[in-house]
Write an enzyme that holds these catalytic residues in place. Structure first.
Site, PDB file in Angstrom:
ATOM      1  N   SER A 133      -4.009   6.452  -1.284  1.00  0.00           N
ATOM      2  CA  SER A 133      -3.864   5.565  -0.292  1.00  0.00           C
ATOM      3  C   SER A 133      -2.445   5.586   0.300  1.00  0.00           C
ATOM      4  CB  SER A 133      -4.292   4.286  -0.885  1.00  0.00           C
ATOM      5  OG  SER A 133      -3.869   3.087  -0.113  1.00  0.00           O
ATOM      6  N   LYS A 152      -0.742   7.200   4.041  1.00  0.00           N
ATOM      7  CA  LYS A 152       0.093   6.638   4.994  1.00  0.00           C
ATOM      8  C   LYS A 152       1.502   7.145   5.271  1.00  0.00           C
ATOM      9  CE  LYS A 152      -1.295   2.713   2.993  1.00  0.00           C
ATOM     10  NZ  LYS A 152      -2.003   1.755   2.202  1.00  0.00           N
ATOM     11  N   HIS A 161       9.011   3.563  -0.118  1.00  0.00           N
ATOM     12  CA  HIS A 161       7.884   2.958  -0.183  1.00  0.00           C
ATOM     13  C   HIS A 161       7.573   2.305  -1.633  1.00  0.00           C
ATOM     14  CE1 HIS A 161       3.618   1.685   0.542  1.00  0.00           C
ATOM     15  NE2 HIS A 161       3.457   1.773  -0.601  1.00  0.00           N
ATOM     16  N   ASP A 192      -7.935   5.229   5.154  1.00  0.00           N
ATOM     17  CA  ASP A 192      -7.695   4.419   4.345  1.00  0.00           C
ATOM     18  C   ASP A 192      -7.682   2.744   4.473  1.00  0.00           C
ATOM     19  OD1 ASP A 192      -5.838   3.793   1.781  1.00  0.00           O
ATOM     20  OD2 ASP A 192      -4.641   2.777   3.233  1.00  0.00           O
ATOM     21  N   ARG A 199     -12.176  -1.507  -1.387  1.00  0.00           N
ATOM     22  CA  ARG A 199     -11.829  -1.557  -2.976  1.00  0.00           C
ATOM     23  C   ARG A 199     -11.315  -2.752  -3.257  1.00  0.00           C
ATOM     24  NH1 ARG A 199      -7.108   2.017  -2.268  1.00  0.00           N
ATOM     25  NH2 ARG A 199      -6.797   1.919  -4.517  1.00  0.00           N
TER      26      ARG A 199
HETATM   27  N1  URA Z   1      -1.011  -0.317  -1.703  1.00  0.00           N
HETATM   28  C1  URA Z   1      -1.582   0.636  -0.889  1.00  0.00           C
HETATM   29  O1  URA Z   1      -1.141   1.023   0.189  1.00  0.00           O
HETATM   30  N2  URA Z   1      -2.872   1.206  -1.494  1.00  0.00           N
HETATM   31  C2  URA Z   1      -3.142   0.849  -2.622  1.00  0.00           C
HETATM   32  O2  URA Z   1      -4.457   1.456  -3.127  1.00  0.00           O
HETATM   33  C3  URA Z   1      -2.484   0.183  -3.561  1.00  0.00           C
HETATM   34  C4  URA Z   1      -1.305  -0.312  -3.010  1.00  0.00           C
END
Ligand code: URA
Length: 440
Positions: free
Chosen positions: A183, A187, A82, A161, A168
């Site tokens: 966050s 995932k 990621h 999220d 946010r």
């Molecule tokens: N990417 C995400 O998935 N969440 C965040 O809060 C910032 C970047």
């Protein structure tokens, strides 16, 4: 339990209990707690922070707020990757095929671009016919047959999220370390891989602008991953300059193909090789130097490129554009940006480079916008290179002629030219594991 009391406790610097975190995550996901109370709590967290325990519990509750993927039907150690997001960051298109070509299955769910950052799904969809929306059964089948699949989210992954991120985004609470860490990791945990390599970007094009903040974010995410039984390593990589030369969807696929064929830009190649080596090492393929060798062989033998083609074909894509990227449909308008003076490129405001590309049509302002697969920028010059007045420093591609002047101005303001050649910047700053921060 009352949301009011939870907000007040955090506002006053208190530590939330497991029950309080569960209460607000469940209530917000179910729609019983309104946006205005949760946005107030997000702002309190922004200023007061969270302890590692609070961050871990928040991540866990978000990861379990919807579907979780069980990848156990696919044999072997599955490794995910990621990136925290950047400009010109096409590493997934290179790294996933390299790792798969070394016998490590990659079952990856990626995202779309938003704001100044690009997204892997938009890049993949620039391949004609390719669809990233596939059912879970087909997803598993492709991973088993080809060795890799990169798709959009299946099912309802971490819906808490989704709601929190959208909130946010409009309440100036994105760049909070515990909120970003929870966050991203919610995932990743829900997506089911056994091990995770994080590419935490640092610099002017990243969420975290300073190295120390980026290291802190990496440590928080590594702790969350390891605490949940996933081997997790983070590399801190430079985003003070776009990665490679191409920014924009099919332009980036073309550059990824060049890299898989062994003649990509040096910075992109190096970051990809390091990420791939770390993924292979977590999958038990050997030490980092041994895995680096495996990754390099996967490229030089052509096996990694074949993996990308195999995946694209399985997702319905026309692979002739990968064999010959000249076949990608071209943006009708090409315009060159010329250096306004002679000197050295000393700085590139990377976020602005991403915005210029988005203005040309490569990005989107809201989630519903469509992207233009052929739009974007190819940088002819990067930091440290000399330029003479009138020389081409970038090429702009678009279908919307009316955007050219705005994009050109943004880019000219973002690229600084000075008299002195700047010292070379680092590409990789640190490697963060559960028990060490190795600085380079
Ligand atoms: N990417 C995400 O998935 N969440 C965040 O809060 C910032 C970047």
């Amino acid at each position: 339990m009352r949301m009011y009391d939870i907000i007040m406790k955090k506002r006053n610097g208190g530590e939330l209990s497991d029950e309080e975190i569960t209460f607000f995550v469940e209530g917000y996901t179910a729609g019983t707690i309104p946006d205005y109370q949760v946005s107030s709590l997000m702002m309190a967290i922004y200023f007061r922070g969270m302890t590692p325990r609070e961050t871990a519990v928040l991540t866990d509750r978000m990861a379990h707020s919807g579907d979780t993927v069980d990848l156990s039907a696919i044999p072997g150690i599955k490794v995910d990757k990621h990136s925290t997001g950047g400009v010109g960051d096409k590493t997934s298109l290179v790294v996933a095929p390299v790792v798969a070509a070394c016998g490590v299955p990659v079952a990856k769910m990626s995202g779309r671009g938003l704001g100044h950052t690009g997204g892997t799904l938009d890049k993949l969809e620039s391949i004609p016919g390719l669809s990233v929306s596939v059912e879970q059964e087909r997803f598993f089948h492709i991973v088993q047959e080809v060795g890799l699949a990169i798709i959009g989210q299946t099912g309802d992954i971490a819906p808490a999220d989704k709601k929190l991120y959208a909130l946010r985004d409009v309440t100036a609470t994105v760049d909070s370390l515990p909120l970003i860490a929870s966050s991203i990791m919610s995932k990743k945990l829900a997506a089911g891989s056994d091990a995770i390599v994080l590419d935490v970007k640092t610099g002017s094009g990243a969420f975290m602008k300073t190295l120390e903040d980026s290291i802190r974010l990496a440590q928080a995410m590594v702790q969350i991953g390891e605490h949940n039984g996933r081997r997790t390593v983070a590399l801190i990589t430079d985003m003070d300059i776009p990665l490679g030369h191409a920014i924009g969807n099919s332009l980036e696929v073309t550059e990824a193909v060049e890299t898989l064929k062994g003649h990509g830009p040096a910075d992109l190649t190096e970051v990809c090789m390091q990420l791939a080596s770390n993924m292979l090492s977590l999958a038990g393929k050997g030490s980092l130097p041994e895995c680096r060798k495996l990754a390099e062989e996967a490229v030089s033998s052509g096996r990694a490129f074949e993996k990308l083609k195999g995946m694209a074909a399985a997702l319905g894509g026309d692979v002739s554009v990968l064999d010959d990227p000249e076949k990608f449909s071209k943006a009708p308008i090409l315009s060159e940006v010329k250096a306004p003076r002679s000197g050295y490129i000393t700085r590139m405001q990377t976020e602005q480079c991403g915005i210029a590309s988005a203005v040309l049509g490569a990005g989107r302002e809201s989630k519903e916008d469509a992207v233009d697969p052929s739009a974007g920028i190819v940088l002819a010059k990067k930091i440290g290179e000399s330029v003479t007045e009138g020389e081409t420093i970038a090429r702009l591609y678009t279908s919307k002629g009316e955007t050219l002047e705005q994009a050109r101005q943004i880019l000219l303001n973002a690229i600084l030219i000075g008299a002195e050649k700047p010292a070379p910047e680092k590409l990789i700053y640190a490697r963060v594991t559960i028990d060490s921060v190795e600085r380079y």
